[in-house]
Write an enzyme that holds these catalytic residues in place. Structure first.
Site, PDB file in Angstrom:
ATOM      1  N   THR A  93       2.500   6.502  13.747  1.00  0.00           N
ATOM      2  CA  THR A  93       1.793   5.499  12.940  1.00  0.00           C
ATOM      3  C   THR A  93       2.416   4.123  13.146  1.00  0.00           C
ATOM      4  O   THR A  93       1.700   3.115  13.212  1.00  0.00           O
ATOM      5  CB  THR A  93       1.846   5.870  11.444  1.00  0.00           C
ATOM      6  OG1 THR A  93       1.605   7.258  11.294  1.00  0.00           O
ATOM      7  CG2 THR A  93       0.817   5.095  10.651  1.00  0.00           C
ATOM      8  N   LYS A 149       0.837  -1.194   0.000  1.00  0.00           N
ATOM      9  CA  LYS A 149       0.000   0.000   0.000  1.00  0.00           C
ATOM     10  C   LYS A 149       0.875   1.248   0.000  1.00  0.00           C
ATOM     11  O   LYS A 149       1.530   1.565   0.997  1.00  0.00           O
ATOM     12  CB  LYS A 149      -0.911   0.051   1.227  1.00  0.00           C
ATOM     13  CG  LYS A 149      -1.956   1.155   1.075  1.00  0.00           C
ATOM     14  CD  LYS A 149      -2.621   1.548   2.379  1.00  0.00           C
ATOM     15  CE  LYS A 149      -1.873   2.605   3.119  1.00  0.00           C
ATOM     16  NZ  LYS A 149      -1.749   3.889   2.437  1.00  0.00           N
ATOM     17  N   CYS A 206      13.698  10.897   6.264  1.00  0.00           N
ATOM     18  CA  CYS A 206      13.772  10.415   7.643  1.00  0.00           C
ATOM     19  C   CYS A 206      15.184  10.577   8.207  1.00  0.00           C
ATOM     20  O   CYS A 206      15.368  10.792   9.390  1.00  0.00           O
ATOM     21  CB  CYS A 206      13.350   8.959   7.703  1.00  0.00           C
ATOM     22  SG  CYS A 206      14.208   7.942   6.500  1.00  0.00           S
ATOM     23  N   GLU A 249      10.491  15.733  14.978  1.00  0.00           N
ATOM     24  CA  GLU A 249      10.774  15.598  13.543  1.00  0.00           C
ATOM     25  C   GLU A 249       9.857  16.540  12.766  1.00  0.00           C
ATOM     26  O   GLU A 249       8.637  16.404  12.812  1.00  0.00           O
ATOM     27  CB  GLU A 249      10.532  14.153  13.108  1.00  0.00           C
ATOM     28  CG  GLU A 249      10.958  13.923  11.684  1.00  0.00           C
ATOM     29  CD  GLU A 249      10.675  12.504  11.210  1.00  0.00           C
ATOM     30  OE1 GLU A 249       9.573  12.005  11.466  1.00  0.00           O
ATOM     31  OE2 GLU A 249      11.571  11.909  10.600  1.00  0.00           O
ATOM     32  N   GLU A 282      10.446   1.063   9.845  1.00  0.00           N
ATOM     33  CA  GLU A 282      11.435   2.105   9.513  1.00  0.00           C
ATOM     34  C   GLU A 282      10.761   3.432   9.810  1.00  0.00           C
ATOM     35  O   GLU A 282       9.859   3.843   9.088  1.00  0.00           O
ATOM     36  CB  GLU A 282      11.813   2.035   8.028  1.00  0.00           C
ATOM     37  CG  GLU A 282      12.433   0.732   7.603  1.00  0.00           C
ATOM     38  CD  GLU A 282      13.815   0.528   8.182  1.00  0.00           C
ATOM     39  OE1 GLU A 282      14.459   1.521   8.572  1.00  0.00           O
ATOM     40  OE2 GLU A 282      14.244  -0.626   8.250  1.00  0.00           O
ATOM     41  N   GLY A 306       5.866   7.464   9.902  1.00  0.00           N
ATOM     42  CA  GLY A 306       6.100   8.174  11.150  1.00  0.00           C
ATOM     43  C   GLY A 306       6.059   7.244  12.355  1.00  0.00           C
ATOM     44  O   GLY A 306       5.445   6.174  12.315  1.00  0.00           O
TER      45      GLY A 306
HETATM   46  P1  NDP Z   1       2.726   8.190   7.939  1.00  0.00           P
HETATM   47  O1  NDP Z   1       3.223   7.447   9.093  1.00  0.00           O
HETATM   48  O2  NDP Z   1       1.596   9.116   8.120  1.00  0.00           O
HETATM   49  O3  NDP Z   1       2.279   7.223   6.754  1.00  0.00           O
HETATM   50  C1  NDP Z   1       3.090   6.195   6.273  1.00  0.00           C
HETATM   51  C2  NDP Z   1       2.203   5.154   5.632  1.00  0.00           C
HETATM   52  O4  NDP Z   1       1.366   4.606   6.642  1.00  0.00           O
HETATM   53  C3  NDP Z   1       1.258   5.716   4.570  1.00  0.00           C
HETATM   54  O5  NDP Z   1       1.069   4.746   3.560  1.00  0.00           O
HETATM   55  C4  NDP Z   1      -0.027   5.908   5.355  1.00  0.00           C
HETATM   56  O6  NDP Z   1      -1.175   5.875   4.544  1.00  0.00           O
HETATM   57  C5  NDP Z   1       0.002   4.703   6.257  1.00  0.00           C
HETATM   58  N1  NDP Z   1      -0.823   4.838   7.447  1.00  0.00           N
HETATM   59  C6  NDP Z   1      -1.269   5.962   8.063  1.00  0.00           C
HETATM   60  N2  NDP Z   1      -1.995   5.637   9.162  1.00  0.00           N
HETATM   61  C7  NDP Z   1      -2.011   4.288   9.252  1.00  0.00           C
HETATM   62  C8  NDP Z   1      -2.564   3.348  10.158  1.00  0.00           C
HETATM   63  N3  NDP Z   1      -3.268   3.744  11.226  1.00  0.00           N
HETATM   64  N4  NDP Z   1      -2.364   2.036   9.945  1.00  0.00           N
HETATM   65  C9  NDP Z   1      -1.641   1.609   8.889  1.00  0.00           C
HETATM   66  N5  NDP Z   1      -1.092   2.459   7.969  1.00  0.00           N
HETATM   67  C10 NDP Z   1      -1.255   3.771   8.159  1.00  0.00           C
HETATM   68  O7  NDP Z   1       3.991   8.885   7.378  1.00  0.00           O
HETATM   69  P2  NDP Z   1       4.104   9.843   6.132  1.00  0.00           P
HETATM   70  O8  NDP Z   1       3.557   9.223   4.910  1.00  0.00           O
HETATM   71  O9  NDP Z   1       3.559  11.135   6.581  1.00  0.00           O
HETATM   72  O10 NDP Z   1       5.699   9.877   5.936  1.00  0.00           O
HETATM   73  C11 NDP Z   1       6.490  10.641   6.704  1.00  0.00           C
HETATM   74  C12 NDP Z   1       7.053   9.878   7.884  1.00  0.00           C
HETATM   75  O11 NDP Z   1       7.704   8.686   7.480  1.00  0.00           O
HETATM   76  C13 NDP Z   1       8.093  10.670   8.600  1.00  0.00           C
HETATM   77  O12 NDP Z   1       7.810  10.713   9.952  1.00  0.00           O
HETATM   78  C14 NDP Z   1       9.411   9.946   8.333  1.00  0.00           C
HETATM   79  O13 NDP Z   1      10.336  10.059   9.336  1.00  0.00           O
HETATM   80  C15 NDP Z   1       8.999   8.569   8.084  1.00  0.00           C
HETATM   81  N6  NDP Z   1       9.900   7.913   7.154  1.00  0.00           N
HETATM   82  C16 NDP Z   1      10.832   7.024   7.633  1.00  0.00           C
HETATM   83  C17 NDP Z   1      11.730   6.419   6.783  1.00  0.00           C
HETATM   84  C18 NDP Z   1      12.747   5.451   7.291  1.00  0.00           C
HETATM   85  O14 NDP Z   1      13.384   4.790   6.502  1.00  0.00           O
HETATM   86  N7  NDP Z   1      12.942   5.316   8.582  1.00  0.00           N
HETATM   87  C19 NDP Z   1      11.709   6.678   5.355  1.00  0.00           C
HETATM   88  C20 NDP Z   1      10.699   7.597   4.951  1.00  0.00           C
HETATM   89  C21 NDP Z   1       9.832   8.179   5.834  1.00  0.00           C
HETATM   90  P3  NDP Z   1      -1.762   7.170   3.824  1.00  0.00           P
HETATM   91  O15 NDP Z   1      -0.675   8.151   3.691  1.00  0.00           O
HETATM   92  O16 NDP Z   1      -2.194   6.604   2.541  1.00  0.00           O
HETATM   93  O17 NDP Z   1      -2.885   7.636   4.668  1.00  0.00           O
END
Ligand code: NDP
Length: 488
Positions: free
Chosen positions: A231, A174, A283, A384, A249, A228
């Protein structure tokens, strides 16, 4: 404007509800595509497809060489489509074209790496009593739910899919609701590569509903999540329903430590790149620059002298080095952090506002922003922000630098700038972070493990470590005596 469908069980389908989501170019607010807006019921269908493909399909029983060849084919097809994919990535998530080109190339490399690794998954055997043989085999963990964020859409999809497929798993992926397009294009290439139906399923939909179902569905054996930390915790809760294997991650608030004995020009350049590559939506961004007090003024002056070279604009325009933020909502979140920094008393020395000019009015642009004299306790130094906001924190001693660097709930990345290799290595050894650099920032390799300490995640992706999360370990014991053991 293209209307996409989702890829489930080898077919292209709409959401059961027939609902769609509009996908917007964050650089000019143009409508670029529509995608199905799936809910829990659509995920359930995809999970059944992946479950059947795993339990009954040929995928896990192919030889590793055969599976590896499929991955090589996917890599080749990504390369064939790289120009189109890079441009689509720019339009969907806003990054500059040169960065998108790098991502697409790296995505192809990732499939190639795991295509090769498929044939190097080995078992083991041990010395056991002479009337026995015992050995260990590695088997695919099963059906995998994979959830990815919006900042590196195709690259994150590749980091997830390639090791899972090499291991023999089946997958429901997804992408983020904001940036699903290159993942859907990748599904088309996977179809063209000829993978059996149901092995890879790409579903589009929001985290609430679709994502939650992926985390909690009991037919799924493993969930891999990038996003994040808040999440990530919810995904973990959902995964507890059937004690799925989980890899996470998550976020970071990464220290970039500059000592007075560094190469100043390199540190200036590296400090800006660490903080502002991909609009700071990274990230592993070096969002805290810790600088030794005697170099503080020179470093800050040097960064200010160079910051105008970060040309803002739509990522497809020539020479652009920073694109728009991914969405209006995210822009507002980052802007609110800038207000927090001002209220906390940090000194705003550049940026902090949207650029002027009609070319910026329809996109989510924000100028690269630097706060000086940030104290480690301020929220902008601890939380962050995930945007182009850099905090400069002065320090006096090596010990103080290490203490400030580690004073965070995160532990993803860190860097040290110093010409003194003894000091650089001494400090790196003290830093609680999974990815570290000396005299550079950001380069990373498919061959090396990626992931964090502390609340930056669980497990590692990429490299040899990355496949571990997709494998189970089974011991097989053989009795070499033909007679019964007659215990009773
Ligand atoms: P989110 O945590 O909001 O979303 C990440 C994914 O999780 C999206 O596909 C989102 O869906 C999905 N999601 C949201 N809520 C839920 C839930 N309750 N249950 C299951 N899936 C869910 O992060 P962002 O997309 O805003 O990305 C930014 C964040 O990701 C930053 O905090 C960053 O640090 C982290 N990140 C970490 C990386 C790493 O390698 N450690 C790499 C890249 C980013 P949808 O968006 O479709 O609603």
């Amino acid at each position: 404007m293209k209307s996409y469908r989702m890829f489930v069980n080898g077919e292209w389908i709409d959401a059961k509800s027939k609902q769609t989501r509009e996908i917007i170019d964050p650089g000019n607010s143009e409508l670029i595509a529509k995608v199905p807006e799936s809910g829990r019921e659509d995920i359930v269908v995809a999970v059944h497809a992946a479950r059947t493909a795993f339990d009954q399909g040929p995928w896990k029983n192919l030889t590793a060489l055969e599976r590896g060849k499929f991955l090589f084919k996917i890599s080749e097809l990504i390369r064939r489509e790289s120009k189109r994919l890079a441009e689509l990535e720019v339009k969907n998530c806003g990054k500059p074209l040169a960065e998108a080109e790098f991502d697409i190339s790296d995505a192809a490399n990732c499939f190639e790496f795991y295509g090769g690794l498929a044939t190097k998954i080995h078992g083991e055997t041990m010395s056991v009593p002479a009337n026995s043989m015992s050995f260990v085999v590695r088997e695919p963990v099963g059906v995998c739910g994979q959830i990815i964020p919006w900042n590196y859409p195709l690259l994150m999809a590749s980091w997830k899919l390639a090791p899972a497929l090499a291991a023999g798993c089946t997958v429901i992926l997804k992408p983020s609701e904001l940036t699903p397009l290159t993942a859907l294009e990748l599904a088309e290439l996977i179809q063209e590569a000829g993978l059996p139906k149901g092995v890879v399923n790409v579903v589009t939909g929001p985290g609430a509903g679709a994502g939650e179902e992926l985390a909690s569905n009991k037919l799924i054996n493993k969930v891999a999540f990038t996003g994040g930390t808040v999440t990530g915790r919810k995904v973990l809760e959902g995964a507890s329903s059937n004690l799925k294997r989980v890899t996470l991650e998550l976020g970071g608030k990464n220290p970039n430590i500059v000592f007075a004995d560094c190469d100043l020009e390199a540190a200036i350049d590296g400090g800006l790149f660490a903080a502002f590559a991909n609009q700071g939506e990274v990230c592993s961004a070096g969002s805290r620059i810790l600088v030794e007090k005697s170099l503080h003024k020179s470093l800050v002056d040097g960064m200010l002298a160079k910051i105008n070279r970060i040309k803002l604009g739509h990522g497809l325009l020539p020479g652009v080095k920073m694109g728009p933020l991914v969405s209006q909502q995210h822009l507002e979140k980052v802007q609110s952090y800038i207000q927090v920094g001002i209220q906390e008393g940090a000194k705003l020395i550049c940026g902090g506002k949207r650029p002027e000019g009609s070319e910026f009015s329809k996109g989510n642009f924000l100028m690269p922003t630097i706060f000086d004299h940030v104290s480690p306790q301020m929220r902008i130094a601890r939380e962050e922000i995930f945007g182009p906001v850099l905090s400069v924190i002065p320090f006096s001693t090596e010990e103080e630098a290490i203490q400030i660097a580690n004073d965070t709930e995160y532990g993803l990345a860190a860097a040290v700038w110093s010409k003194n290799i003894f000091r650089a290595l001494r400090v790196i050894r003290q830093l609680r972070a999974g990815i570290t650099w000396i005299n550079t920032y950001h380069p990373t390799f498919n061959e090396m493990p990626w992931g964090g300490y502390k609340q930056s995640g669980w497990g590692r992706e990429l490299g040899l470590h990355g496949i571990e999360g997709y494998l189970e370990t089974k011991q097989i014991n053989i009795n070499l005596d033909e007679a019964p053991i007659n215990w009773y």
